[in-house]
Design a protein around this motif. Structure first.
Motif, PDB file in Angstrom:
ATOM      1  N   ASP B 217       0.826  -1.212   0.000  1.00  0.00           N
ATOM      2  CA  ASP B 217       0.000   0.000   0.000  1.00  0.00           C
ATOM      3  C   ASP B 217       0.856   1.256   0.000  1.00  0.00           C
ATOM      4  OD1 ASP B 217      -2.423  -1.157  -0.120  1.00  0.00           O
ATOM      5  OD2 ASP B 217      -2.695  -1.263   2.070  1.00  0.00           O
ATOM      6  N   LEU B 220       2.654   1.660  -3.209  1.00  0.00           N
ATOM      7  CA  LEU B 220       1.768   2.206  -4.243  1.00  0.00           C
ATOM      8  C   LEU B 220       1.611   3.714  -4.068  1.00  0.00           C
ATOM      9  CD1 LEU B 220      -1.075  -0.499  -4.407  1.00  0.00           C
ATOM     10  CD2 LEU B 220       0.693  -0.030  -6.110  1.00  0.00           C
ATOM     11  N   GLY B 221       1.605   4.148  -2.819  1.00  0.00           N
ATOM     12  CA  GLY B 221       1.377   5.562  -2.558  1.00  0.00           C
ATOM     13  C   GLY B 221       2.599   6.437  -2.789  1.00  0.00           C
ATOM     14  N   THR B 240       4.643   2.891 -11.064  1.00  0.00           N
ATOM     15  CA  THR B 240       3.722   2.579  -9.977  1.00  0.00           C
ATOM     16  C   THR B 240       2.275   2.802 -10.395  1.00  0.00           C
ATOM     17  OG1 THR B 240       5.439   3.163  -8.433  1.00  0.00           O
ATOM     18  CG2 THR B 240       3.214   3.133  -7.570  1.00  0.00           C
ATOM     19  N   SER B 241       2.065   3.768 -11.287  1.00  0.00           N
ATOM     20  CA  SER B 241       0.693   4.045 -11.722  1.00  0.00           C
ATOM     21  C   SER B 241       0.063   2.802 -12.346  1.00  0.00           C
ATOM     22  CB  SER B 241       0.683   5.219 -12.703  1.00  0.00           C
ATOM     23  OG  SER B 241       1.598   4.961 -13.755  1.00  0.00           O
ATOM     24  N   ASP B 242       0.872   1.978 -13.023  1.00  0.00           N
ATOM     25  CA  ASP B 242       0.325   0.743 -13.600  1.00  0.00           C
ATOM     26  C   ASP B 242      -0.115  -0.225 -12.507  1.00  0.00           C
ATOM     27  OD1 ASP B 242       0.883   1.818 -15.997  1.00  0.00           O
ATOM     28  OD2 ASP B 242       2.419   0.359 -16.605  1.00  0.00           O
ATOM     29  N   PHE B 243       0.702  -0.299 -11.437  1.00  0.00           N
ATOM     30  CA  PHE B 243       0.318  -1.183 -10.335  1.00  0.00           C
ATOM     31  C   PHE B 243      -0.944  -0.654  -9.658  1.00  0.00           C
ATOM     32  CE2 PHE B 243       4.491  -2.915 -10.942  1.00  0.00           C
ATOM     33  CZ  PHE B 243       4.454  -4.191 -10.404  1.00  0.00           C
ATOM     34  N   ARG B 244      -1.029   0.682  -9.570  1.00  0.00           N
ATOM     35  CA  ARG B 244      -2.217   1.276  -8.959  1.00  0.00           C
ATOM     36  C   ARG B 244      -3.455   1.011  -9.806  1.00  0.00           C
ATOM     37  NH1 ARG B 244       0.768   5.994  -6.819  1.00  0.00           N
ATOM     38  NH2 ARG B 244       0.742   6.810  -8.930  1.00  0.00           N
ATOM     39  N   ALA B 245      -3.264   1.045 -11.135  1.00  0.00           N
ATOM     40  CA  ALA B 245      -4.398   0.910 -12.040  1.00  0.00           C
ATOM     41  C   ALA B 245      -4.993  -0.501 -11.982  1.00  0.00           C
ATOM     42  CB  ALA B 245      -3.972   1.244 -13.466  1.00  0.00           C
ATOM     43  N   ILE B 259      -0.949  -8.661  -7.323  1.00  0.00           N
ATOM     44  CA  ILE B 259      -1.947  -7.627  -7.034  1.00  0.00           C
ATOM     45  C   ILE B 259      -3.267  -8.276  -6.602  1.00  0.00           C
ATOM     46  CG2 ILE B 259      -3.372  -5.852  -8.145  1.00  0.00           C
ATOM     47  CD1 ILE B 259      -0.575  -4.923  -7.375  1.00  0.00           C
TER      48      ILE B 259
END
Ligand SMILES: Nc1ncnc2c1ncn2[C@@H]1O[C@H](COP(=O)(O)OP(=O)(O)O)[C@@H](O)[C@H]1O
Ligand SMILES: [Mg+2]
Lengths: 340, 317
Positions: B217, B220-221, B240-245, B259
């Motif tokens: 978490d 991701l942040g 990281t934006s891909d992991f967040r998406a 994920i």
């Protein structure tokens, strides 16, 4: 990891409370066991104290001999003799030495003062030199110095002390003539005239022998400990923070190895004691070792028992100090807080 | 904010501080008699970290994260054989360069409190041989450690304090590269977040941060890119934006499954187990557990660029 430390601390507290009483009890039992064992060994030995007292060629009448034997209680049953001796001991009376015809306590005091000097110097010297050698060897593991030190120590550990002593004596005293053949002072010099330099000069060879004889264990221990510690996490981290080998040694290794090494050195008091007795005999050094030999050869029960008790106390003290130091190293005890 | 940084990076292509190329680590073991065999535990691991970014490294335990950190700092055990190349600021990190940069520019935050010398007071230890006393005070104040902490021995520290002490060791110099090996377990959620925020702040000031963590978490942040490690190699490195998406933006079946296995995504675990380090299969290391496995997966799986990231899967699109 935290958990085990916390769990260990109540045990540590308990141990601290039990310690003094337990130690006293253990010491008492040890002394009783040592005295009984020594007593049995001496009374069962073929040496007749009366013959050695009056001399084999003595012209003394049988009646006079009987009187002496009765005076010493030699004809009483062994348990009775032991109890009588123990009873006197409790009143602080160690008896009179048959060999020296003086109170046992005086002889022990005098002889121990010689031996303690010899032992303490050899103990400190072998400790300091062995530690330094172990550190240097461990830091260059597998190198020439390391291999030499390892071989040297292994050979020494299997070499008997009296043989080392004879070797030192024949080389330094006989061949080179650098040192006296033995004794603690020049032969024939009145005791009042003996100087500190005389004593020191006579101490050198026995100290050297005893040091060399007891250096192997501490050296190998220090070396091993260093090698183990080099892979330890806190050394890796210190290295990762840019410390050189010299800085690692000064800042972390010496400090962390010193305490267990001192502990080991205290724990080897008994070996030191044995080595000292042999070294003294080789060098005719008037310490407790030579007194022991003389007492044994003369069936001198009171003196032998007295020496046995004091030696046991001495070794016990060494082990006790070692145990306390182990306790200091115990993280559980440490977490209890009082030691550091 | 990450958009801005990404474009700044593209403007200056040579911001790479650390570059690990085809790293291999194996341990020499004596098996049956005197035959020495080498157990490979890390194989063709590639990643790089640029100035001003946080690269988070995730992966289950035993995937080789700590070994990667130790290899960079040159503190692997004596029986480890290393292959591949590690470059720092464009130069191969030789033994001599390592010795020069460790503790001054390259800082390690180790994985556990037993990396502290039990017999040295915390303050002296944190300052070390290259540190700065004033910076120590600053770091302690920032992490809520009282000045008395300096005089304590490590055994007196609580777990959380020990963590903060370990973090402080990286702050007493002038770091250009921070390698943090799971720095936050044992810290309160607030302190853990504060720590990540601090790394973020340092990265924004130009430091490169390689942040090994289990706290996905927070990763991701706060991170810029994430590298997913599996069985000793990099499976996917992506923004990281891909992991967040979510999984559809990702490239590798392993990172997708990773994920999926997160609590917020329903805890769906990956069936099977990571192959044992000494017994790695030929071909793709994830093939044994991969839902999309085909016969071709038994062949080589080189890492390749894909959609602004890197992936080690022949099927990835
Ligand atoms: N000294 C060693 N000898 C042999 N195998 C090791 C050694 N150190 C680590 N390994 C193995 O390497 C793998 C990766 O370890 P590590 O980097 O500590 O994993 P993690 O990702 O949990 O930090 C593990 O399978 C571990 O068993
Ligand atoms: Mg790890």
């Amino acid at each position: 990891m935290r958990g085990t430390r916390l769990a260990a601390s109540p045990g540590g507290v308990m141990r601290k409370i039990i310690l003094p009483a337990g130690i006293a009890a253990r010491m008492f039992l040890l002394l009783i066991a040592v005295s009984i064992l020594s007593f049995i060994l001496i009374t069962e030995s073929p040496i007749d104290p009366l013959t050695s007292y009056v001399g084999a060629e003595s012209t003394l009448s049988e009646a006079a001999k009987d009187e002496i034997a009765a005076h010493w209680g030699l004809n009483d049953p062994a348990p009775e003799r032991y109890l009588k001796w123990a009873g006197n001991l409790l009143r602080g009376d160690f008896g009179v030495s048959i060999t020296y015809k003086r109170p046992v306590i005086d002889i022990i005091r005098e002889r121990f003062s010689y031996s303690v000097v010899l032992m303490m110097i050899a103990w400190a010297l072998s400790g300091v030199l062995g530690f330094a050698m172990g550190i240097c060897a461990g830091l260059r593991r597998g190198g020439v110095f390391d291999k030499a030190v390892k071989t040297f120590c292994l050979v020494l550990q299997s070499a008997p002390t009296f043989w080392l002593g004879l070797l030192a004596l024949s080389f330094f005293s006989v061949t080179l003539g650098w040192f006296p053949i033995g004794m603690a002072a020049p032969i024939g010099k009145p005791a009042v005239d003996v100087t500190f330099a005389d004593r020191a000069y006579h101490l050198i060879l026995p100290v050297l022998t005893l040091t060399v004889a007891s250096i192997g264990k501490i050296t190998l221990y220090t070396r091993q400990k260093l090698i183990e510690m080099m892979d330890g996490n806190f050394i890796l981290f210190a290295r990762a923070r840019g410390e050189t080998t010299g800085q690692l040694t000064r800042r972390h290794l010496i400090r962390n190895i010193a305490l267990p090494a001192v502990t080991v050195q205290f724990a080897s008091f008994s070996e030191l004691f044995g080595g000292m007795a042999l070294a003294e005999t080789v060098f005719s050094y008037p310490g407790i070792g030579t007194a022991t030999t003389a007492a044994a050869l003369n069936g001198d029960v009171p003196l032998l028992l007295g020496i046995a008790l004091f030696s046991a106390l001495f070794v016990f003290a060494g082990n006790l100090i070692a145990n306390i130091l182990y306790g200091v190293l115990d993280p559980g005890l440490k977490a209890g807080g009082d030691y550091v | 904010m990450s958009e801005e940084r990404a474009s700044a990076r593209q403007g200056e292509p040579d911001r790479t501080i650390l570059s690990v190329r085809n790293l291999g680590i194996s341990f020499g073991m004596y098996q049956k008699g005197l035959k020495r065999t080498f157990l490979p535990v890390i194989r063709s691991l590639c990643l790089d970290v640029r100035a001003g970014e946080i690269l988070a490294v995730i992966g289950s335990s035993g995937s080789g994260k700590s070994l990667l950190a130790h290899a960079i700092l040159g503190i692997l055990p004596g029986n480890a054989a290393v292959s591949g190349e590690i470059r720092y600021r464009g130069e191969t990190l030789t033994k001599r360069r390592r010795e020069r940069y460790r503790g001054t520019e390259i800082m390690l935050i180790p994985q556990s409190p037993d990396y502290l010398d039990p017999l040295m007071r915390v303050g002296k230890q944190v300052v070390g041989t290259h540190g700065d006393k004033a910076k120590l005070r600053e770091a302690f104040a920032r992490y809520g450690l009282a000045p008395e902490t300096e005089r304590m021995y490590p055994f007196k520290l609580s777990g959380g304090m020990a963590r903060r002490v370990l973090i402080s060791t990286a702050l007493v110099g002038d770091p250009k590269l921070i390698i943090a090996d799971e720095p936050t377990p044992g810290l309160s959620a607030e302190l853990a977040k504060g720590t990540f925020a601090h790394f973020r702040e340092m990265a924004d000031n130009g430091v490169a941060v390689l942040l090994i963590t289990h706290d996905v978490d927070l990763a991701l942040g706060f991170s810029d890119r994430i590298a997913a490690l599996y069985a000793g190699t990099t499976m996917e490195i992506a923004p990281t934006s891909d992991f967040r998406a979510g999984k559809n933006a990702l490239r590798h079946p392993y990172s997708k499954a990773f994920i999926d296995a997160l609590p917020q995504n329903g805890f769906r675990p990956i069936a099977g187990a990571q192959p044992y380090a000494g017994d790695l299969p030929e071909g793709c290391l994830f093939a044994g557990r991969c839902p999309e496995r085909t016969d071709e997966c038994a062949g080589a799986a080189p890492i390749r660029r894909l959609r602004g990231g890197e992936v080690r899967c022949i099927h990835a699109t």
